[in-house]
Design an enzyme around this catalytic site. Sequence first.
Site, PDB file in Angstrom:
ATOM      1  N   LYS A  80       0.846  -1.198   0.000  1.00 49.25           N
ATOM      2  CA  LYS A  80       0.000   0.000   0.000  1.00 49.25           C
ATOM      3  C   LYS A  80       0.883   1.251   0.000  1.00 49.25           C
ATOM      4  CE  LYS A  80      -4.062   1.883   2.463  1.00 49.25           C
ATOM      5  NZ  LYS A  80      -4.977   1.702   3.613  1.00 49.25           N
ATOM      6  N   SER A 155      -9.904   1.803   2.538  1.00 45.17           N
ATOM      7  CA  SER A 155      -8.943   2.533   1.738  1.00 45.17           C
ATOM      8  C   SER A 155      -7.910   1.650   1.027  1.00 45.17           C
ATOM      9  CB  SER A 155      -8.198   3.545   2.617  1.00 45.17           C
ATOM     10  OG  SER A 155      -7.416   2.884   3.596  1.00 45.17           O
ATOM     11  N   SER A 179     -10.208  -0.543   6.746  1.00 45.00           N
ATOM     12  CA  SER A 179      -9.578  -0.316   5.438  1.00 45.00           C
ATOM     13  C   SER A 179      -8.927  -1.531   4.801  1.00 45.00           C
ATOM     14  CB  SER A 179      -8.540   0.804   5.545  1.00 45.00           C
ATOM     15  OG  SER A 179      -9.179   2.057   5.487  1.00 45.00           O
TER      16      SER A 179
END
Lengths: 475, 501
Positions: A80, A155, A179
């Site tokens: 990420k 996210s 997330s």
Amino acid sequence: MAKSIIDLKALTIELAHAALVRGDFTAAELAQAYLDEIAEKNKDINAYLEVFDDVLEQATKAQSLVKPENMLAGIPIAIKDNILIKGRRVGSASKILEGYVAPYDATAIKKLRDAGVVFLGRVNMDEFAMGGSTENSAYGVTRNPHDVSRVAGGSSGGSAAAVSMNGALAALGSDTGGSVRQPASYCGVVGFKPTYGSISRHGLMAMGSSLDVIGTITKTVRDSRILFDAMKGKDSFDSTSIDIPAVNSQKKPIIGVPRSFLTGDGIDPAVIKSFDESLKRLAGLGYEIKDIELPNIKYSLAVYYVIMPAEVSTNLSRFDGVKFGAKVEGKDLLEDYLLTRASGFGREARRRIMLGTYVLSSGYYDAYYNKANSVRELIKNDFVKAFELVDVIVTPTAPSPAFRVGEKVSDPVAMYLEDIFTVPANLVGIPALSVPAGSVEIDGKNLPIGVQFSAKQGAEDLLLGVTEVFLGEIK
Amino acid sequence: MKSITTSKSGLDLIMKKYRTTVGLEIHAELKTRSKMFCACVNDAHETRPNHNICPVCMGHPGTLPVINKAAVRHVLRVGAAVGGALEFNFTEFDRKNYFYPDIPKGYQLSQYKYPLVVGGSVCGVPLTRIHLEEDTAASGHDEGNYSLVDFNRAGVPLMELVTEPLITTPEQASAFGKELQLLLRYLGVSDANMEKGEMRVEANISVAEDLGTDERGYPKVFGTKVEVKNLNSFKAVERAIAYEVERHTGLIERGEKIIQETRGWDEVGQKTFSQRKKENSHDYRYFPDPDLPKLVLKEVPGFAIDDIMSSLPELPQAKRNRLKTEYGIKDADIEVLVSEPVLAQFFEHVALVLEDKKDMIALAANYILSDFMSHIKKSDLPLDEAIARLAFSAKDFAGLIRMVATNVVSSRGAKDILVIMVSLGGNPETIATEKGLKQVSDTGSMEKIAKEVIESHPNVVAEYKAGKEASLQFLVGQGMKVSKGSANPGVLRDTIKKIIG
């Protein structure tokens, strides 16, 4: 090399490891297969913000570490965009970090690097992890591999989509209010958020410091366990990090269901149906299932949307154009700040900075921030009591399957409601994971639906064990 | 000191009507190996810009603070030394949020609700609290159309001490500051040099009509508070306070309003100037830093109250009392010795050799603080180094004192011997013998000299006999000349008197 040699769809960390040890393929061949897959799929999905230029070199280097005991040697994973890899661009999908290169390795990255992991690239996310759809990325939305008209969730949408599209064997995400779990649910993969502090936050860009934890996106629970074991542990760079004690219990875990929490409006019938089927499956596997009460859990979202923005508002203060990242010159210092931050941050980041600044302001602090913390303690106590009666709590992961791109952009509150089942685990600090639990067909597409399991702090072993049984990974 | 004297005479008139209230906020950089929240070297004086920096103290994304326990211990020791209550339950660090290029994270880690130390007193001035925070970077604005920021200082552990607003004169404020500086140095927690910015004083000053004090000694009425910063010496502290008191008083007298603001001190112009009005003041949005767990002191090894107490050295006030009762020396001498611990140590070594001979010890104190010190100063070395490099021992020095006290050498002779000891070292006894500096005081020699002087100056003797005391002194002087300085003047004087009758 023809890409068909390796069946990426069926591959897991465990299987890839076995194949690497057997010599079925090399780490470089495996990495190349993923590079090819990414090259083909990413233009439609937009999971990757950047594919690293040294993937094959990393793989070649990792080959020497391939041994039966090195589960992660040569395993290609995606990272990420809010986790720092030394010498690599990293930006939390924000314009304000345009051009920023990480000056150090996150502790989790260091551990994975030492274990021989190959980092494929950095994947998309909502800006600074704020959002549930990656629509808040400054670099475009990540689409759901099961239906490209829909979001991958967020996210950590890039992480979930990368694994779901077979663009990585696994991915690291971060989970502040769901997330990792929510996009895993939308994309039909396993999303694991471990106990707060069990994986060092050193090198994870902070969103809500008391809530954030690095999590994993994998195809199996066993793969989550492998990654977790490689990254966990107290770290001298993170004062909130802890060691997870090994717990050995022979007793069959008891499953708890907070029924009254699952009857509210806004839960998609397909989600309820899938959830009931999951409970049946658990009963069929011989688990005792008990109803439990979590009286204050209904306040979770309210509490979360005070504490999180408060922490966000000050965590993002360091992005001021003085030391690193983007800078817009103004006529004086104040204008430097105003222009840099107004153009560098997207709408959601600015919204949460304003909310957080407000709740921490003198005169409002007690009414909001202090009150929220008091209620957070009540919710924690609810869970402590519940875990005296049961070992694992099951709920849906998200109230709906993946929604359409653009569907909730103009309604932040509707977007916030997507976090309703996932936020409590962050407030309480307990481990939770989402595993695939079926699907629903909408407009001819099969949309995955996840179910969430959580356990008490540090009970990772038990939690992962139950879900491994649930998914039939072990008996 | 002139401006103070002038303003003081003005104050004398005013004092009848007005009451000055001063509270101090004092920051001190703590001496530790590493910075407050990272492993960087703690050296705010590093001259290479941005040399002692790392991702943590530069506020890079993903970095987290880790508490420097040595800095916490320093503050606990200060707290114990001033008799404050140490927060032994728990303490925590808060984020103080504001934007400025010298704070890398956009917030400064400080302490708000739960400081390490509450209460205590220095020089009789009650303290509000002592807490720990991180220093800011240093900004430079003097190079063209831009500013430079040097982060070497960013994250250096900084102690902040706040007094109650119970100081009433400029002199009391600087005395407080000096005593605190001494205390910090005794504890080894800070070098506390004001000119180097290691200790920084801010004074909150207000003047109001004197309506008396309440039962706790606080004024019943406070005036409008003005904060003065950039006070880089104790003189500046005194002068700035005196200046403000005069300014406030003038404003009140003229019926004008005192503006609540922050002012700076202009050393060149010897006046304060407005820096920031109160309406621009910050809402710092303090809240506990979620990156740092609450610090439960009793769980930290070495932080138990007994450990902290037993780590304290003899403190300045205790030392003053002891020097007085043990040696009976003058207050002024005590003050110098207390402010210079290495000098005091040398003195005490000398005193030890002189055992309990109080007169000799007092004489030793005199010699150390006058002749000895003037030699040390000539060496241009720091005091501790100069003493460490001495060519003679405390025992040698005690020997010299003993010779003076027993009239073996004159005070003149002692000075000459000391010069040789300082430059070449050696035993004072040997030097005195070699250089012929021993005094003659045996009866035979004295009588011989006395007789010679009396015979040569019959007129002076007659004058003395007629009652002119000064004439005796002349005769003694002549005798000293005859002896080429080797006679003991006291014995000689007695002998002359005896012979004249």
